[in-house]
Design a protein around this motif. Structure first.
Motif, PDB file in Angstrom:
ATOM      1  N   MET A   2      36.459  48.567  -0.243  1.00  0.00           N
ATOM      2  CA  MET A   2      35.402  48.029  -1.392  1.00  0.00           C
ATOM      3  C   MET A   2      34.838  47.131  -1.540  1.00  0.00           C
ATOM      4  O   MET A   2      34.575  45.828  -0.592  1.00  0.00           O
ATOM      5  N   PHE A   3      34.595  47.062  -2.758  1.00  0.00           N
ATOM      6  CA  PHE A   3      33.763  45.712  -3.052  1.00  0.00           C
ATOM      7  C   PHE A   3      34.088  45.013  -3.888  1.00  0.00           C
ATOM      8  O   PHE A   3      35.563  44.610  -4.447  1.00  0.00           O
ATOM      9  N   SER A   4      33.989  43.433  -3.827  1.00  0.00           N
ATOM     10  CA  SER A   4      34.639  42.385  -4.212  1.00  0.00           C
ATOM     11  C   SER A   4      33.264  42.378  -4.827  1.00  0.00           C
ATOM     12  O   SER A   4      32.856  42.942  -5.473  1.00  0.00           O
ATOM     13  N   ILE A   5      34.216  41.060  -6.217  1.00  0.00           N
ATOM     14  CA  ILE A   5      33.259  40.836  -7.486  1.00  0.00           C
ATOM     15  C   ILE A   5      32.215  41.047  -7.173  1.00  0.00           C
ATOM     16  O   ILE A   5      31.502  41.081  -8.165  1.00  0.00           O
ATOM     17  N   PRO A   6      31.609  40.307  -6.384  1.00  0.00           N
ATOM     18  CA  PRO A   6      30.837  39.583  -6.341  1.00  0.00           C
ATOM     19  C   PRO A   6      29.728  41.020  -6.438  1.00  0.00           C
ATOM     20  O   PRO A   6      28.399  41.456  -6.492  1.00  0.00           O
ATOM     21  N   GLN A   7      29.819  41.821  -5.210  1.00  0.00           N
ATOM     22  CA  GLN A   7      29.284  42.775  -5.350  1.00  0.00           C
ATOM     23  C   GLN A   7      29.208  44.058  -6.028  1.00  0.00           C
ATOM     24  O   GLN A   7      28.139  44.291  -6.200  1.00  0.00           O
ATOM     25  N   ARG A   8      30.026  43.750  -7.359  1.00  0.00           N
ATOM     26  CA  ARG A   8      30.226  44.935  -8.174  1.00  0.00           C
ATOM     27  C   ARG A   8      29.503  44.393  -9.273  1.00  0.00           C
ATOM     28  O   ARG A   8      28.819  44.898  -9.765  1.00  0.00           O
ATOM     29  N   LEU A   9      29.290  43.263  -9.348  1.00  0.00           N
ATOM     30  CA  LEU A   9      28.264  42.341 -10.390  1.00  0.00           C
ATOM     31  C   LEU A   9      26.807  42.812 -10.237  1.00  0.00           C
ATOM     32  O   LEU A   9      26.350  43.500 -10.653  1.00  0.00           O
ATOM     33  N   GLN A  10      26.376  42.468  -8.287  1.00  0.00           N
ATOM     34  CA  GLN A  10      25.857  42.907  -7.950  1.00  0.00           C
ATOM     35  C   GLN A  10      24.588  44.614  -8.516  1.00  0.00           C
ATOM     36  O   GLN A  10      23.105  44.302  -8.621  1.00  0.00           O
ATOM     37  N   ARG A  11      25.749  44.720  -8.500  1.00  0.00           N
ATOM     38  CA  ARG A  11      25.158  46.200  -8.468  1.00  0.00           C
ATOM     39  C   ARG A  11      25.711  46.858  -9.911  1.00  0.00           C
ATOM     40  O   ARG A  11      25.206  48.378 -10.729  1.00  0.00           O
ATOM     41  N   LEU A  12      25.716  45.924 -11.089  1.00  0.00           N
ATOM     42  CA  LEU A  12      25.562  46.627 -12.497  1.00  0.00           C
ATOM     43  C   LEU A  12      23.733  46.212 -12.807  1.00  0.00           C
ATOM     44  O   LEU A  12      23.454  45.163 -12.679  1.00  0.00           O
ATOM     45  N   PRO A  13      23.470  47.409 -14.156  1.00  0.00           N
ATOM     46  CA  PRO A  13      22.338  46.897 -14.385  1.00  0.00           C
ATOM     47  C   PRO A  13      22.526  45.395 -14.588  1.00  0.00           C
ATOM     48  O   PRO A  13      23.486  45.292 -14.794  1.00  0.00           O
ATOM     49  N   LEU A  14      21.105  44.531 -15.096  1.00  0.00           N
ATOM     50  CA  LEU A  14      20.936  43.571 -15.018  1.00  0.00           C
ATOM     51  C   LEU A  14      21.192  42.858 -16.256  1.00  0.00           C
ATOM     52  O   LEU A  14      21.564  41.662 -16.704  1.00  0.00           O
ATOM     53  N   GLY A  15      21.563  43.386 -17.547  1.00  0.00           N
ATOM     54  CA  GLY A  15      21.386  43.215 -18.558  1.00  0.00           C
ATOM     55  C   GLY A  15      23.002  43.273 -18.970  1.00  0.00           C
ATOM     56  O   GLY A  15      23.836  41.320 -19.186  1.00  0.00           O
TER      57      GLY A  15
ATOM     58  N   ALA B  29      18.406  53.045  -8.087  1.00  0.00           N
ATOM     59  CA  ALA B  29      19.029  51.876  -8.246  1.00  0.00           C
ATOM     60  C   ALA B  29      19.666  51.932  -9.565  1.00  0.00           C
ATOM     61  O   ALA B  29      18.342  52.073  -9.998  1.00  0.00           O
ATOM     62  N   THR B  30      20.332  51.194  -9.302  1.00  0.00           N
ATOM     63  CA  THR B  30      21.047  50.895 -10.768  1.00  0.00           C
ATOM     64  C   THR B  30      20.648  49.632 -11.543  1.00  0.00           C
ATOM     65  O   THR B  30      19.553  49.719 -12.796  1.00  0.00           O
ATOM     66  N   ASN B  31      20.453  49.002 -10.778  1.00  0.00           N
ATOM     67  CA  ASN B  31      19.718  47.230 -11.127  1.00  0.00           C
ATOM     68  C   ASN B  31      18.003  46.895 -11.529  1.00  0.00           C
ATOM     69  O   ASN B  31      18.058  47.623  -9.939  1.00  0.00           O
ATOM     70  N   GLU B  32      18.036  46.541 -12.087  1.00  0.00           N
ATOM     71  CA  GLU B  32      16.629  46.754 -11.930  1.00  0.00           C
ATOM     72  C   GLU B  32      15.851  45.779 -10.958  1.00  0.00           C
ATOM     73  O   GLU B  32      14.500  46.206 -10.411  1.00  0.00           O
ATOM     74  N   VAL B  33      16.579  44.620 -10.370  1.00  0.00           N
ATOM     75  CA  VAL B  33      16.045  43.218  -9.943  1.00  0.00           C
ATOM     76  C   VAL B  33      16.135  44.371  -8.532  1.00  0.00           C
ATOM     77  O   VAL B  33      14.411  43.918  -7.597  1.00  0.00           O
ATOM     78  N   HIS B  34      16.883  45.012  -8.311  1.00  0.00           N
ATOM     79  CA  HIS B  34      17.135  46.107  -6.761  1.00  0.00           C
ATOM     80  C   HIS B  34      15.580  46.540  -6.850  1.00  0.00           C
ATOM     81  O   HIS B  34      15.341  46.990  -5.573  1.00  0.00           O
ATOM     82  N   LYS B  35      15.867  47.587  -8.113  1.00  0.00           N
ATOM     83  CA  LYS B  35      14.481  48.313  -8.353  1.00  0.00           C
ATOM     84  C   LYS B  35      13.404  47.995  -8.397  1.00  0.00           C
ATOM     85  O   LYS B  35      12.590  48.754  -7.365  1.00  0.00           O
ATOM     86  N   LEU B  36      12.881  47.025  -8.829  1.00  0.00           N
ATOM     87  CA  LEU B  36      11.610  46.319  -8.703  1.00  0.00           C
ATOM     88  C   LEU B  36      11.566  45.618  -6.611  1.00  0.00           C
ATOM     89  O   LEU B  36      10.943  45.668  -6.485  1.00  0.00           O
ATOM     90  N   ARG B  37      12.730  44.670  -6.307  1.00  0.00           N
ATOM     91  CA  ARG B  37      12.453  44.244  -5.160  1.00  0.00           C
ATOM     92  C   ARG B  37      12.039  45.874  -4.454  1.00  0.00           C
ATOM     93  O   ARG B  37      10.858  46.024  -3.250  1.00  0.00           O
ATOM     94  N   GLN B  38      12.789  47.256  -4.226  1.00  0.00           N
ATOM     95  CA  GLN B  38      12.406  48.340  -3.369  1.00  0.00           C
ATOM     96  C   GLN B  38      11.241  48.670  -3.829  1.00  0.00           C
ATOM     97  O   GLN B  38      10.586  49.150  -2.716  1.00  0.00           O
ATOM     98  N   GLN B  39      10.863  48.708  -4.744  1.00  0.00           N
ATOM     99  CA  GLN B  39       9.117  49.079  -5.676  1.00  0.00           C
ATOM    100  C   GLN B  39       7.809  47.922  -4.548  1.00  0.00           C
ATOM    101  O   GLN B  39       7.131  49.416  -4.679  1.00  0.00           O
TER     102      GLN B  39
END
Length: 418
Positions: free
Chosen positions: A1-14, A190-200
């Protein structure tokens, strides 16, 4: 199970920015509600204390007249009139022995206020009046619930305002990620735009984009450097005569010898020719200058060879030449010093090949102050300057190092290669 901060990090940036701003707004406003509730309770308590004490004192003055006349019915009537007020829960009258002589309503110990009954300056008893705070408590709870609801409404408003702003920022980041995906040629799910940019960005060849470090990271390669060139004269004959396993053992012991000798003087070993090694000495060292350290290393190698040859039963014939270079060996960050020292290596290779025995010194190495004061430089007609005798103090140091070197090389390799 993911904690609330981890769930927030997986959401889209908006969504991530909107939820974060809404949660921060909710926490801040609820803290203000708690502070307001605390302040309201304190104010209500102060007003209740003032009101209850005033009622108790007023009732004590009225009852003093009734008690002076001995009219207990009048006392009961006063108490009954008092509890008819909505803010009074009950009242009791006590004599001087704390016996109850009158009671009305539902007196409790909580929210009770007392006052003394005096007759002609003497205490004739006391009263206790209980205040009913139910209405005030309900009003305060309604006030708190109203502020809490307002906090939730404000948080929802912040969420609705922040979400389109965050989505606009996310679209800009998505556009950059799309351009990088074209350059990198890799897709990211990746769902989150920042994570996507980091991987790119991680997929890009960033090493190729780094500027040349130049001299900034290679200052140690721009000092005067002592160079010991070792020509492996016996190795070419053994390449064709020894099997692969014996040849590897031979080269391993040869490597151990040179590596151990240069370790006393912080040297840097490199293969610079097909059958040629170079050891570079630069920087400060307690033994002395780079040229003296290169000369001392050559002496250790030359004097260790007979004992090792006896154990090997193979020849370790080498040509040794010491020289000086204005630059060092260079590295992968800066190749200029390495290119510059090639002329010095060519010169030393010629000296090492031409000298049948001994250690050859270039003119720069022979003129070094530390070399000239600690060793004897002999001049020959055909081969230039060669290493002669050592000063007593320096010879004692090298003799001790030689014993350590032989012990390390021979004890780690006890078997013979025949």
């Amino acid at each position: 199970m993911f904690s609330i901060p981890q769930r927030l990090q997986r959401l889209p940036l908006g969504h991530q920015l909107a939820w974060t701003a809404a949660l921060c707004c909710l926490v801040a406003t609820l803290l203000l509600v708690a502070l307001a509730a605390q302040s309201s309770a304190h104010t209500q308590r102060a007003l209740q204390d003032e009101f209850g004490q005033a009622v108790a004192q007023q009732l004590a003055r009225r009852l003093s007249v009734e008690l002076a006349a001995g009219d207990l019915l009048g006392v009961a009537a006063e108490l009954q009139r008092l509890i008819e007020q909505p803010t009074i829960a009950g009242a009791q009258v006590f004599d001087v022995e704390d016996a109850i002589i009158g009671k009305a309503g539902n007196p409790l110990s909580k929210n009770a206020y007392s006052a003394a009954i005096t007759i002609a300056g003497d205490i004739a008893g006391s009263i206790a009046v209980t205040i009913d705070t139910q209405i005030q408590d309900q009003a305060r709870l309604q006030f708190i619930f109203g502020l809490s609801a307002l906090s939730v409404i404000l948080s929802i408003a912040v969420f609705l305002i922040t979400r389109p702003l965050g989505s606009r920022l996310a679209r800009h980041i998505d556009a950059v990620s799309a351009e990088l995906a074209i350059a990198a040629g890799e897709g990211v799910d990746a769902t989150n735009e920042v994570h996507k940019l980091r991987q790119q960005v991680a997929a890009l060849p960033l090493e190729l984009l780094k500027p040349s470090t130049g001299l900034a990271q290679g200052d140690e390669h721009y000092d005067d450097t002592g160079v010991l060139f070792i020509q492996l004269k016996s190795l070419p004959d053994y390449i064709d005569t020894l099997d692969e396993k014996r040849l590897q053992r031979y080269i391993l012991l040869l490597h151990r010898l040179v590596y151990g000798a240069q370790g006393f003087y912080s040297g840097h070993l490199q293969v610079v020719r097909q059958f040629g090694l170079a050891v570079f000495f630069s920087g400060e060292h307690k033994v002395g200058s780079p040229a003296l350290r290169a000369t001392s290393c050559a002496w250790l190698i030359q004097n260790a060879i007979p004992a090792i040859e006896e154990r090997l039963r193979l020849s370790l014939k080498m040509g040794l030449a010491v020289g000086m270079s204005e630059l060092g060996h260079g590295d992968a960050e800066d190749i200029y010093p390495g290119l510059y020292t090639q002329a010095t290596l060519d010169e030393l290779q010629g000296l090492a090949q031409s000298l049948p025995d001994g250690i050859s010194l270039s003119d720069k190495a022979a003129s070094d102050i530390d070399v000239s004061t600690r060793v004897t430089v002999e001049n020959t007609n055909n081969h230039g300057a060669v290493l002669g005798a050592l000063a007593d103090g320096h010879r004692d140091l090298l003799e001790r190092q030689l014993q350590i070197l032989l012990k390390a090389v021979l004890e780690r390799r006890p078997e013979k290669v025949s």
